[in-house]
Motif scaffolding. Structure first.
Motif, PDB file in Angstrom:
ATOM      1  N   ASN A 286      19.760  21.905  57.583  1.00 29.68           N
ATOM      2  CA  ASN A 286      20.393  20.608  57.790  1.00 29.68           C
ATOM      3  C   ASN A 286      21.917  20.634  57.773  1.00 29.68           C
ATOM      4  O   ASN A 286      22.551  19.697  58.253  1.00 29.68           O
ATOM      5  N   GLU A 287      22.511  21.678  57.215  1.00 38.69           N
ATOM      6  CA  GLU A 287      23.959  21.782  57.154  1.00 38.69           C
ATOM      7  C   GLU A 287      24.419  23.085  57.781  1.00 38.69           C
ATOM      8  O   GLU A 287      23.685  24.075  57.786  1.00 38.69           O
ATOM      9  N   ASP A 288      25.657  23.095  58.288  1.00 35.94           N
ATOM     10  CA  ASP A 288      26.187  24.301  58.924  1.00 35.94           C
ATOM     11  C   ASP A 288      26.816  25.225  57.890  1.00 35.94           C
ATOM     12  O   ASP A 288      27.998  25.590  57.947  1.00 35.94           O
ATOM     13  N   VAL A 289      26.003  25.612  56.916  1.00 33.51           N
ATOM     14  CA  VAL A 289      26.396  26.561  55.876  1.00 33.51           C
ATOM     15  C   VAL A 289      25.289  27.604  55.791  1.00 33.51           C
ATOM     16  O   VAL A 289      24.152  27.347  56.197  1.00 33.51           O
ATOM     17  N   PRO A 290      25.602  28.811  55.284  1.00 37.20           N
ATOM     18  CA  PRO A 290      24.571  29.851  55.221  1.00 37.20           C
ATOM     19  C   PRO A 290      23.340  29.398  54.433  1.00 37.20           C
ATOM     20  O   PRO A 290      23.449  28.709  53.420  1.00 37.20           O
ATOM     21  N   ALA A 291      22.174  29.767  54.942  1.00 35.00           N
ATOM     22  CA  ALA A 291      20.932  29.467  54.225  1.00 35.00           C
ATOM     23  C   ALA A 291      20.930  30.232  52.906  1.00 35.00           C
ATOM     24  O   ALA A 291      21.528  31.305  52.787  1.00 35.00           O
TER      25      ALA A 291
END
Length: 439
Positions: A286-291
């Motif tokens: 849901n966010e553009d950050v590393p899983a």
């Protein structure tokens, strides 16, 4: 064998006359992917990334606003729809009048999508293909059968196909008679031969061999590569049983190229990533950050080589999980799980994400009774199962109960019998469809 060697020598000789462009790419791809942690390989990757980022900000309208970037994270994650709506802004101005090649894909939604690649990118893709074919035990010049839905699109000319020893097998209607004829062709050819194709084609082969109670085949097939569709455990194990060699799944798409491929080792499912030609991230759903470590995330790709239309941080719509373990001695991160399309993942009645692999396991025991099946999530708690059966199916109650074990006892599951599961425009048939999106 003589003709195979002649084809191989002819290929590289022609490339030598063209300044060894494919050979140079091939050698670099091999070096980076086989020596990932070396200082030289890391420097080469860093240089490729910096080159494409700088090229993009100075030559394309879309990326111009990011010209003061510090690193890749300063660029936005983009999706297919954004490129479609702003197509001209992604074109590199200096390349607009240069030779280019159109690549197109319908995607699993059937919506046409295309972009252009420059000549060097096309050669890089050729070198990537040769590298990953070689990793699966293929040698240039040997017979290669390509089992897909062929409609005259993206096919080589008859002369070029002969020179490459490539044979197209159309599986639009891969009947038992066609499967039988194809297997007869394989048995007659005593020279090394290789298969690449849709999983659904291999499934048809497996079902025919199961039905005829076949023993392992006496054929000289050296490699089997599965593309485009999810490689189920049934197909993987059955093909390995009958052909006595590992089956590897390839992860690629038309707009980019080959991103990863499994190793040709029995019962291994990890994917070796093509770090030589791409920078790949796995980001949170849901966010553009590393899983988070150990969690599935969206696969986001930066293409090092398409200068005609730079593709930076492109959300492929697929999901995977990184692992840092060393699977082949190179120390490179790899995918230890790779799911199909994000849009093909489904949810249980509580809104929890369910892997498409779980859906496939529900139908494994019924494969002999089914021609085709499709699992559709209609809304939060409603699911539809479409069955195209062989003769009869007396296991409705058992199947529905099995579905409810993972999806929820409060799930409403309906079974519909059909004569055909419609194919999308690419010719593939989706086995898992999600029409519901949780808010």
């Amino acid at each position: 064998m003589i003709f195979s060697k002649l084809r191989e020598h002819s290929f590289w000789l022609l490339d030598r006359f063209k300044s060894r462009k494919i050979k140079n790419h091939y050698e670099e791809i091999t070096f980076i992917n086989e020596n990932f942690n070396s200082e030289t390989a890391q420097e080469q990757r860093k240089q490729h990334l910096n080159n494409i980022l700088n090229h993009a900000v100075y030559t394309t309208p879309f990326y111009k606003k990011f010209e003061h970037f510090k690193d890749l994270n300063d660029f936005p994650v983009i999706r297919k729809t954004l490129i479609q709506k702003n197509y001209g802004d992604f074109e590199s101005l200096p390349y607009r009048d240069k030779p280019k090649f159109k690549v197109a894909t319908s995607g699993s939604t059937g919506i046409p999508f295309f972009l252009f690649q420059d000549n060097n990118k096309k050669k890089r893709n050729t070198a990537d293909t040769l590298y990953f074919l070689n990793k699966a035990n293929f040698k240039i010049g040997e017979k290669l059968y390509d089992l897909e839905v062929w409609r005259g699109i993206n096919m080589n000319s008859p002369i070029k196909s002969w020179m490459q020893n490539l044979k197209y097998i159309d599986i639009t209607r891969f009947s038992e008679e066609q499967v039988k004829n194809f297997l007869t062709t394989l048995k007659k050819n005593k020279k090394p031969q290789h298969l690449i194709g849709f999983v659904s084609a291999y499934e048809s082969i497996c079902k025919y061999l199961n039905k005829t109670e076949s023993k392992p085949l006496n054929v000289n097939v050296r490699s089997i590569i599965a593309i485009s569709e999810y490689l189920t455990s049934y197909v993987k194990s059955s093909m390995q049983k009958y052909f006595q060699i590992p089956v590897v799944s390839r992860y690629s798409n038309e707009e980019l190229g080959i991103l990863a491929q499994q190793l040709p080792v029995m019962d291994r499912t990890e994917f070796k990533i093509n770090w030589a030609s791409y920078h790949i991230e796995v980001l949170d759903m849901n966010e553009d950050v590393p899983a988070k470590p150990g969690e599935l995330g969206r696969i986001v790709v930066t293409d090092f080589f398409n200068y005609c239309m730079p593709i930076i941080r492109y959300d492929t719509g697929d999901v995977a999980r990184f692992s840092e373990n060393d699977i082949d001695g190179t120390g490179a991160p790899y995918f230890d799980r790779l799911e199909g399309r994000k849009m093909d993942l489904v949810y249980d009645t509580k809104g929890k994400l369910i892997s498409s692999f779980i859906v496939y396991t529900k139908f494994h025991k019924y494969y002999e009774l089914l021609k085709q099946y499709q699992f559709v999530q209609l809304n939060k708690k409603e699911y539809l199962i479409k069955l195209n059966i062989q003769d009869y199916f007396d296991f409705e109650k058992e199947l529905i109960e099995d579905i409810k074990i993972d999806f929820g006892e409060d799930a409403t599951v309906t079974i519909e019998y059909v004569n055909e599961i419609p194919a999308i425009s690419s010719g593939k048939r989706k086995k898992v469809v999600n029409l519901y999106s949780p808010s």
